[in-house]
Design an enzyme around this catalytic site. Structure first.
Site, mmCIF file in Angstrom:
data_model
loop_
_atom_site.group_PDB
_atom_site.id
_atom_site.type_symbol
_atom_site.label_atom_id
_atom_site.label_comp_id
_atom_site.label_asym_id
_atom_site.label_seq_id
_atom_site.Cartn_x
_atom_site.Cartn_y
_atom_site.Cartn_z
ATOM 1 N N ASP A 104 -1.623 8.838 -2.285
ATOM 2 C CA ASP A 104 -1.644 9.158 -0.851
ATOM 3 C C ASP A 104 -1.515 10.661 -0.650
ATOM 4 O O ASP A 104 -1.003 11.380 -1.519
ATOM 5 C CB ASP A 104 -0.466 8.475 -0.132
ATOM 6 C CG ASP A 104 -0.579 6.966 -0.172
ATOM 7 O OD1 ASP A 104 -1.699 6.457 -0.378
ATOM 8 O OD2 ASP A 104 0.463 6.312 -0.022
HETATM 9 N N1 URA Z 1 1.817 3.503 -3.663
HETATM 10 C C1 URA Z 1 1.825 4.133 -2.473
HETATM 11 O O1 URA Z 1 2.312 3.613 -1.488
HETATM 12 N N2 URA Z 1 1.298 5.363 -2.411
HETATM 13 C C2 URA Z 1 0.761 5.999 -3.472
HETATM 14 O O2 URA Z 1 0.298 7.126 -3.344
HETATM 15 C C3 URA Z 1 0.763 5.326 -4.700
HETATM 16 C C4 URA Z 1 1.293 4.077 -4.775
#
Ligand code: URA
Length: 236
Positions: A104
């Site tokens: 993310d």
């Molecule tokens: N899980 C999430 O919520 N975000 C990420 O970036 C990776 C795994």
């Protein structure tokens, strides 16, 4: 056939600019002959390239490890947001690199970039159960009920429960590590939400058996070592 400077920079050996300088100084040989023009074409499979008297092996694919900072998206192209490729030197744009899986925009840590599409696909396939480990901080103390739930499987609104995970809380119960084999959109955040908690910080620290190099500052990257590439290719 490929350009000599592309051959050398593709191997992560030198940048194209460094290559030009090295060629001028007579540090580059092809089949034992000093080559001063790095734009000449070579046969990457047959010709023997030497850089400063060491033979350079040809690697078909490139593999990088990046310590992703916040504020960058794990995509190769976006007209409005900064992408992780913006963290690489310009010449790396020509190699067709892409991130192996997504983090993310506000997640930091280990991101592997490669141009080996087939391998990336295999590494991300749920069939291969590749563990990805994240350091997390959460908003309220983890309870044993929450941990059990996270580990056995959570309903995050997908077709099935999340696959078993491994949660190792720190003493404070407000941080720790979680290892998962899947990579659903916002997976860890959604898992924590579903057990009545909230992720406030997330950083990937391990992908399969490859650990984030702790000498890399956020935004820095390096080539994977031969040993690390072997870990990845063992999933082929
Ligand atoms: N899980 C999430 O919520 N975000 C990420 O970036 C990776 C795994």
């Amino acid at each position: 056939m490929m350009r000599l400077d592309k051959f050398l920079s593709n191997n992560g050996f030198v940048t194209r600019t460094e290559c030009k300088k090295a060629a001028k100084s007579g540090l580059i040989k092809v089949n034992g002959i000093v080559i001063k023009d790095p734009s000449v074409k070579i046969d990457e499979c047959k010709d023997v390239v030497e850089f400063n008297n060491s033979i350079v092996e040809y690697n078909e694919f490139m593999y990088l490890m990046l310590n992703k900072p916040k504020g960058y998206i794990s995509s190769t192209d976006d007209p409005h947001k900064k992408t992780v490729l913006d963290l690489l030197p310009d010449e790396y744009r020509t190699f067709g690199l892409f991130p192996c899986g997504r983090l993310d925009i506000d997640t930091t840590g280990l991101l592997i970039l490669t141009n080996n599409g087939k391998l990336a696909h295999q590494l991300l396939s749920p069939k291969h159960h590749v563990y990805k480990t994240y350091y997390f901080e959460c908003s309220i103390k983890l309870t044993t009920v929450m941990i059990d739930h996270l580990q056995t499987g959570v309903d995050i609104g997908e077709k099935s429960l999340t696959k078993p995970s491994i949660v190792k809380p720190d003493e404070t119960m407000l941080s720790g590590t979680i290892s998962i084999t899947e990579g659903k959109f916002h997976q860890i955040k959604r898992m924590f939400e579903q057990v009545g908690n909230e992720i406030v910080e997330l950083k990937r620290i391990k992908f399969a058996d490859i650990e984030l190099d702790n000498t890399l500052k956020e935004g820095e990257w390096r080539q994977l070592s031969a040993q690390e590439v072997e870990i990845l290719t063992s999933f082929e």
